[in-house]
Design a protein around this motif. Structure first.
Motif, PDB file in Angstrom:
ATOM      1  N   ILE A 176       1.052  -1.100   0.004  1.00  0.00           N
ATOM      2  CA  ILE A 176       0.039  -0.010  -0.043  1.00  0.00           C
ATOM      3  C   ILE A 176       0.795   1.375   0.017  1.00  0.00           C
ATOM      4  O   ILE A 176       1.789   1.382   0.724  1.00  0.00           O
ATOM      5  N   ILE A 177       0.500   2.018  -1.012  1.00  0.00           N
ATOM      6  CA  ILE A 177       1.372   3.294  -0.876  1.00  0.00           C
ATOM      7  C   ILE A 177       0.696   4.314  -0.077  1.00  0.00           C
ATOM      8  O   ILE A 177      -0.518   4.680  -0.314  1.00  0.00           O
ATOM      9  N   ASN A 178       1.233   4.741   0.854  1.00  0.00           N
ATOM     10  CA  ASN A 178       0.407   5.579   1.730  1.00  0.00           C
ATOM     11  C   ASN A 178       1.178   7.096   1.801  1.00  0.00           C
ATOM     12  O   ASN A 178       1.711   7.566   2.788  1.00  0.00           O
ATOM     13  N   GLU A 179       0.719   7.775   0.811  1.00  0.00           N
ATOM     14  CA  GLU A 179       1.251   9.215   0.566  1.00  0.00           C
ATOM     15  C   GLU A 179       0.247  10.173   0.725  1.00  0.00           C
ATOM     16  O   GLU A 179       0.690  11.494   0.360  1.00  0.00           O
ATOM     17  N   ALA A 180      -0.962   9.665   1.040  1.00  0.00           N
ATOM     18  CA  ALA A 180      -2.007  10.642   1.133  1.00  0.00           C
ATOM     19  C   ALA A 180      -2.672  10.974   2.767  1.00  0.00           C
ATOM     20  O   ALA A 180      -1.857  10.734   3.402  1.00  0.00           O
ATOM     21  N   ASP A 181      -3.856  11.161   2.936  1.00  0.00           N
ATOM     22  CA  ASP A 181      -4.259  11.020   4.273  1.00  0.00           C
ATOM     23  C   ASP A 181      -4.932   9.935   4.848  1.00  0.00           C
ATOM     24  O   ASP A 181      -4.931   8.604   4.180  1.00  0.00           O
ATOM     25  N   LEU A 182      -5.224   9.774   5.899  1.00  0.00           N
ATOM     26  CA  LEU A 182      -5.698   8.582   6.646  1.00  0.00           C
ATOM     27  C   LEU A 182      -6.844   7.970   6.083  1.00  0.00           C
ATOM     28  O   LEU A 182      -7.063   6.799   5.914  1.00  0.00           O
ATOM     29  N   ASP A 183      -7.727   8.660   5.584  1.00  0.00           N
ATOM     30  CA  ASP A 183      -9.046   8.140   4.859  1.00  0.00           C
ATOM     31  C   ASP A 183      -8.627   7.440   3.476  1.00  0.00           C
ATOM     32  O   ASP A 183      -9.062   6.439   3.408  1.00  0.00           O
ATOM     33  N   ALA A 184      -7.607   8.102   2.698  1.00  0.00           N
ATOM     34  CA  ALA A 184      -7.227   7.367   1.749  1.00  0.00           C
ATOM     35  C   ALA A 184      -6.517   5.954   2.134  1.00  0.00           C
ATOM     36  O   ALA A 184      -6.629   4.864   1.399  1.00  0.00           O
ATOM     37  N   LEU A 185      -5.714   5.862   3.157  1.00  0.00           N
ATOM     38  CA  LEU A 185      -5.090   4.569   3.510  1.00  0.00           C
ATOM     39  C   LEU A 185      -6.242   3.566   4.031  1.00  0.00           C
ATOM     40  O   LEU A 185      -6.122   2.484   3.576  1.00  0.00           O
ATOM     41  N   TYR A 186      -7.235   4.293   4.945  1.00  0.00           N
ATOM     42  CA  TYR A 186      -8.108   3.420   5.163  1.00  0.00           C
ATOM     43  C   TYR A 186      -8.985   2.677   4.113  1.00  0.00           C
ATOM     44  O   TYR A 186      -9.430   1.493   4.047  1.00  0.00           O
ATOM     45  N   ALA A 187      -9.197   3.588   2.893  1.00  0.00           N
ATOM     46  CA  ALA A 187      -9.927   3.131   1.773  1.00  0.00           C
ATOM     47  C   ALA A 187      -9.081   1.914   1.102  1.00  0.00           C
ATOM     48  O   ALA A 187      -9.608   0.902   0.436  1.00  0.00           O
ATOM     49  N   LYS A 188      -7.884   1.986   1.136  1.00  0.00           N
ATOM     50  CA  LYS A 188      -6.750   0.905   0.709  1.00  0.00           C
ATOM     51  C   LYS A 188      -6.808  -0.471   1.197  1.00  0.00           C
ATOM     52  O   LYS A 188      -6.823  -1.461   0.956  1.00  0.00           O
ATOM     53  N   LEU A 189      -7.088  -0.225   2.878  1.00  0.00           N
ATOM     54  CA  LEU A 189      -6.831  -1.292   3.485  1.00  0.00           C
ATOM     55  C   LEU A 189      -8.219  -2.065   3.447  1.00  0.00           C
ATOM     56  O   LEU A 189      -8.087  -3.404   3.852  1.00  0.00           O
ATOM     57  N   GLN A 190      -9.340  -1.519   3.306  1.00  0.00           N
ATOM     58  CA  GLN A 190     -10.600  -2.160   3.296  1.00  0.00           C
ATOM     59  C   GLN A 190     -10.679  -3.648   2.509  1.00  0.00           C
ATOM     60  O   GLN A 190     -10.929  -4.603   2.782  1.00  0.00           O
ATOM     61  N   PRO A 191     -10.263  -3.372   1.166  1.00  0.00           N
ATOM     62  CA  PRO A 191     -10.351  -4.779   0.371  1.00  0.00           C
ATOM     63  C   PRO A 191      -9.333  -5.473   0.674  1.00  0.00           C
ATOM     64  O   PRO A 191      -9.638  -6.780   0.523  1.00  0.00           O
ATOM     65  N   LEU A 192      -8.057  -5.324   1.327  1.00  0.00           N
ATOM     66  CA  LEU A 192      -7.076  -6.164   1.920  1.00  0.00           C
ATOM     67  C   LEU A 192      -7.780  -7.102   3.121  1.00  0.00           C
ATOM     68  O   LEU A 192      -7.592  -7.979   3.197  1.00  0.00           O
ATOM     69  N   HIS A 193      -8.415  -6.316   3.838  1.00  0.00           N
ATOM     70  CA  HIS A 193      -9.071  -6.862   4.876  1.00  0.00           C
ATOM     71  C   HIS A 193     -10.166  -7.931   4.527  1.00  0.00           C
ATOM     72  O   HIS A 193     -10.118  -9.026   5.009  1.00  0.00           O
ATOM     73  N   GLU A 194     -10.869  -7.715   3.359  1.00  0.00           N
ATOM     74  CA  GLU A 194     -12.028  -8.787   2.882  1.00  0.00           C
ATOM     75  C   GLU A 194     -11.022  -9.922   2.264  1.00  0.00           C
ATOM     76  O   GLU A 194     -11.470 -11.000   2.382  1.00  0.00           O
ATOM     77  N   GLN A 195     -10.118  -9.521   1.576  1.00  0.00           N
ATOM     78  CA  GLN A 195      -9.417 -10.557   1.017  1.00  0.00           C
ATOM     79  C   GLN A 195      -8.561 -11.592   2.165  1.00  0.00           C
ATOM     80  O   GLN A 195      -8.716 -12.676   1.881  1.00  0.00           O
ATOM     81  N   TYR A 196      -8.158 -10.932   3.042  1.00  0.00           N
ATOM     82  CA  TYR A 196      -7.565 -11.826   4.343  1.00  0.00           C
ATOM     83  C   TYR A 196      -8.818 -12.552   4.867  1.00  0.00           C
ATOM     84  O   TYR A 196      -8.408 -13.701   5.439  1.00  0.00           O
ATOM     85  N   LEU A 197      -9.694 -12.047   5.290  1.00  0.00           N
ATOM     86  CA  LEU A 197     -10.933 -12.812   5.989  1.00  0.00           C
ATOM     87  C   LEU A 197     -11.220 -13.739   4.809  1.00  0.00           C
ATOM     88  O   LEU A 197     -11.317 -15.052   5.255  1.00  0.00           O
ATOM     89  N   GLN A 198     -11.247 -13.715   3.482  1.00  0.00           N
ATOM     90  CA  GLN A 198     -11.390 -14.885   2.730  1.00  0.00           C
ATOM     91  C   GLN A 198     -10.285 -15.794   2.798  1.00  0.00           C
ATOM     92  O   GLN A 198     -10.538 -17.189   2.638  1.00  0.00           O
ATOM     93  N   LEU A 199      -9.062 -15.625   2.638  1.00  0.00           N
ATOM     94  CA  LEU A 199      -8.102 -16.341   2.862  1.00  0.00           C
ATOM     95  C   LEU A 199      -7.996 -17.161   4.128  1.00  0.00           C
ATOM     96  O   LEU A 199      -7.815 -18.169   4.144  1.00  0.00           O
ATOM     97  N   ALA A 200      -8.258 -16.577   5.039  1.00  0.00           N
ATOM     98  CA  ALA A 200      -8.231 -17.158   6.448  1.00  0.00           C
ATOM     99  C   ALA A 200      -9.464 -18.058   6.402  1.00  0.00           C
ATOM    100  O   ALA A 200      -9.380 -19.366   7.322  1.00  0.00           O
ATOM    101  N   SER A 201     -10.617 -17.909   5.948  1.00  0.00           N
ATOM    102  CA  SER A 201     -11.805 -18.866   5.854  1.00  0.00           C
ATOM    103  C   SER A 201     -11.415 -20.168   5.453  1.00  0.00           C
ATOM    104  O   SER A 201     -12.156 -21.214   5.639  1.00  0.00           O
ATOM    105  N   THR A 202     -10.413 -20.314   4.317  1.00  0.00           N
ATOM    106  CA  THR A 202      -9.827 -21.507   3.765  1.00  0.00           C
ATOM    107  C   THR A 202      -8.684 -22.162   4.306  1.00  0.00           C
ATOM    108  O   THR A 202      -8.198 -22.928   3.536  1.00  0.00           O
ATOM    109  N   TYR A 203      -8.190 -21.199   5.172  1.00  0.00           N
ATOM    110  CA  TYR A 203      -6.795 -21.791   5.385  1.00  0.00           C
ATOM    111  C   TYR A 203      -6.827 -22.715   6.748  1.00  0.00           C
ATOM    112  O   TYR A 203      -7.437 -22.335   7.724  1.00  0.00           O
ATOM    113  N   ARG A 204      -6.306 -23.808   6.681  1.00  0.00           N
ATOM    114  CA  ARG A 204      -6.169 -24.743   7.721  1.00  0.00           C
ATOM    115  C   ARG A 204      -5.273 -25.803   7.192  1.00  0.00           C
ATOM    116  O   ARG A 204      -5.262 -26.301   6.127  1.00  0.00           O
TER     117      ARG A 204
END
Length: 204
Positions: A176-204
């Motif tokens: 994640i390139i974090n060269e703007a404000d916090l709202d921009a950072l959070y917007a980039k983190l949201q899809p990663l969070h959803e991706q990680y939830l999906q990956l975690a659900s199938t991880y064992r």
């Protein structure tokens, strides 16, 4: 072990802001910096090993680690840092593993400034993915200077002990390139969070 995402970034990159956002989503954060302070607390085995290695001068009159004296010693004697890390890094890894084993969130963030550096390689090996928060060096200097009230020379010395931006990014699964404000950072983190939830659900 749960699904583990390693989170890292250079000084002033916004790694802590990202970590706080994940925590607000209910994700447990294992912070290597916090552990590093805990393992050298008064009465801890690692602190006793440090005293045996370096001498009684590493302790204050209260029996706590004299961080200022140790920093000055390591700065003047570069090999001393290797000796210190030989004691602290295995203890950090062991405490991190114990904390990870008891985590209950869908996935866990393992936050470490030196996650990808050689001495901390044991932490990187615990992770299923590595997320790097990246920022240009001018912004690193500006942010770290404003936050820590340190001189640019001191910040540059810290940066010199960390991987270069290129090498850090090269080892990342997600960046994640974090060269703007916090709202921009959070917007980039949201899809990663959803991706990680999906990956975690199938991880064992």
């Amino acid at each position: 072990m749960p699904f583990i995402v390693g989170l890292t970034g250079g000084i002033g990159s916004g790694k802590s802001a990202a970590s706080d956002w994940f925590a607000a989503q209910g994700i447990e954060i294992i912070d290597a910096d916090v552990i590093a302070h805990q393992i050298v607390a008064k009465g801890q085995p690692a602190l006793e090993q440090i005293k045996e290695k370096f001498g009684d001068w590493v302790l204050t009159a209260e029996g706590e680690m004299d961080r200022a004296a140790m920093r000055a010693h390591v700065f003047a004697h570069p090999n001393a840092l290797i000796d210190l890390e030989d004691i602290t890094h295995p203890a950090v890894r062991e405490h991190a593993k114990q904390a990870l084993q008891t985590a209950t969130s869908p996935y866990v963030i393992l936050s470490a400034p030196l996650l990808l550096e050689s001495a901390e390689a044991g932490l990187a090996k615990l992770c299923q993915r590595v997320l790097v928060i990246d920022v240009n060096e001018d912004l690193q200097l500006a942010r770290a200077g404003a936050r820590d009230q340190q001189s640019h020379d001191k910040i540059k010395a810290i940066m010199a002990n960390q991987l270069s931006r290129h090498d850090r990014v090269a080892q990342a699964d997600d960046v994640i390139i974090n060269e703007a404000d916090l709202d921009a950072l959070y917007a980039k983190l949201q899809p990663l969070h959803e991706q990680y939830l999906q990956l975690a659900s199938t991880y064992r």
